[in-house]
Scaffold this active site. Sequence first.
Site, mmCIF file in Angstrom:
data_model
loop_
_atom_site.group_PDB
_atom_site.id
_atom_site.type_symbol
_atom_site.label_atom_id
_atom_site.label_comp_id
_atom_site.label_asym_id
_atom_site.label_seq_id
_atom_site.Cartn_x
_atom_site.Cartn_y
_atom_site.Cartn_z
ATOM 1 N N CYS A 244 -10.196 -5.108 0.573
ATOM 2 C CA CYS A 244 -11.321 -4.169 0.607
ATOM 3 C C CYS A 244 -12.199 -4.373 -0.624
ATOM 4 O O CYS A 244 -11.832 -5.059 -1.592
ATOM 5 C CB CYS A 244 -10.820 -2.734 0.695
ATOM 6 S SG CYS A 244 -10.241 -2.057 -0.878
ATOM 7 N N ASN B 1 0.837 -1.193 0.000
ATOM 8 C CA ASN B 1 0.000 0.000 0.000
ATOM 9 C C ASN B 1 0.878 1.253 0.000
ATOM 10 O O ASN B 1 1.950 1.286 0.624
ATOM 11 C CB ASN B 1 -1.015 0.000 1.147
ATOM 12 C CG ASN B 1 -0.444 -0.296 2.512
ATOM 13 O OD1 ASN B 1 0.650 -0.838 2.646
ATOM 14 N ND2 ASN B 1 -1.178 0.055 3.553
ATOM 15 N N GLU C 87 -3.066 -4.699 -3.018
ATOM 16 C CA GLU C 87 -3.559 -5.591 -4.075
ATOM 17 C C GLU C 87 -3.677 -4.861 -5.399
ATOM 18 O O GLU C 87 -3.349 -5.400 -6.461
ATOM 19 C CB GLU C 87 -4.941 -6.150 -3.708
ATOM 20 C CG GLU C 87 -5.009 -6.858 -2.372
ATOM 21 C CD GLU C 87 -5.445 -5.916 -1.246
ATOM 22 O OE1 GLU C 87 -4.789 -4.876 -1.051
ATOM 23 O OE2 GLU C 87 -6.432 -6.228 -0.576
ATOM 24 N N CYS D 276 -4.185 0.605 -2.434
ATOM 25 C CA CYS D 276 -3.993 -0.619 -1.646
ATOM 26 C C CYS D 276 -2.910 -1.507 -2.268
ATOM 27 O O CYS D 276 -2.589 -1.387 -3.457
ATOM 28 C CB CYS D 276 -5.288 -1.415 -1.588
ATOM 29 S SG CYS D 276 -6.619 -0.643 -0.665
ATOM 30 N N GLU E 151 0.305 5.248 0.652
ATOM 31 C CA GLU E 151 -0.653 6.258 1.121
ATOM 32 C C GLU E 151 -0.274 7.645 0.613
ATOM 33 O O GLU E 151 0.803 7.842 0.027
ATOM 34 C CB GLU E 151 -0.711 6.206 2.653
ATOM 35 C CG GLU E 151 -1.230 4.846 3.120
ATOM 36 C CD GLU E 151 -1.457 4.761 4.619
ATOM 37 O OE1 GLU E 151 -0.939 5.610 5.370
ATOM 38 O OE2 GLU E 151 -2.166 3.816 5.033
ATOM 39 N N ASN E 152 -1.197 8.587 0.843
ATOM 40 C CA ASN E 152 -1.012 9.943 0.346
ATOM 41 C C ASN E 152 -1.635 10.916 1.330
ATOM 42 O O ASN E 152 -2.641 10.579 1.980
ATOM 43 C CB ASN E 152 -1.680 10.073 -1.040
ATOM 44 C CG ASN E 152 -1.291 11.341 -1.735
ATOM 45 O OD1 ASN E 152 -1.910 12.388 -1.564
ATOM 46 N ND2 ASN E 152 -0.249 11.274 -2.532
ATOM 47 N N CYS F 116 -10.720 -3.367 -4.074
ATOM 48 C CA CYS F 116 -9.742 -4.342 -4.582
ATOM 49 C C CYS F 116 -10.448 -5.588 -5.117
ATOM 50 O O CYS F 116 -10.076 -6.120 -6.160
ATOM 51 C CB CYS F 116 -8.748 -4.715 -3.490
ATOM 52 S SG CYS F 116 -7.598 -3.371 -3.116
HETATM 53 N N1 THU Z 1 -5.329 -1.521 2.610
HETATM 54 C C1 THU Z 1 -4.787 -2.323 1.649
HETATM 55 O O1 THU Z 1 -3.629 -2.131 1.237
HETATM 56 N N2 THU Z 1 -5.537 -3.325 1.154
HETATM 57 C C2 THU Z 1 -6.827 -3.588 1.532
HETATM 58 O O2 THU Z 1 -7.502 -4.381 0.902
HETATM 59 C C3 THU Z 1 -7.363 -2.932 2.724
HETATM 60 C C4 THU Z 1 -6.667 -1.682 3.124
HETATM 61 C C5 THU Z 1 -4.525 -0.406 3.110
HETATM 62 C C6 THU Z 1 -5.032 0.955 2.713
HETATM 63 C C7 THU Z 1 -4.453 1.832 3.803
HETATM 64 O O3 THU Z 1 -3.143 2.199 3.418
HETATM 65 C C8 THU Z 1 -4.376 0.921 5.022
HETATM 66 O O4 THU Z 1 -4.513 -0.409 4.532
HETATM 67 C C9 THU Z 1 -5.443 1.186 6.064
HETATM 68 O O5 THU Z 1 -6.704 1.175 5.504
#
Ligand code: THU
Length: 130
Positions: A86, A42, A55, A53, A44-45, A89
Amino acid sequence: MTDQELVERAFTMLERSYVPYSHFPVGATLEGADGVVYTGCNVENSAFGSTICAERTALVKAVSEGCRKFTRLAVVGNSTDYCWPCGACRQMLYEFAPDLEVLVARKDHQFVKFPLRALLPHGFAPESLD
Ligand code: THU
């Protein structure tokens, strides 16, 4: 590659995660039908909604390299619970691989395995536009 090996490879991606806001690293591995494994984490920003994410990182890396068929996905986190993919994804993966097997791990490296079709029943697919 065994299921456990695909999961362990995903764990190696946790250190690449960029998570200054959630402090919740996620790693992913996506196996192409040709056996190539695409990795993701993942990212983030500061504009939170622009986060991607793990995936989807793996998926867009694969598609941009010309791979559109997939067999297995592993998604892992540092959480006590399994690191469930999520909804966004699940939808992105369903576009290319409705028959995908999804391995979902928790921090003790135990994992469970589900068909994507079970995680996204009656998913919207390219045929849905016909
Ligand atoms: N996140 C993922 O990388 N994959 C998912 O399917 C669920 C959430 C990440 C997004 C964010 O950076 C962190 O988990 C918290 O939500």
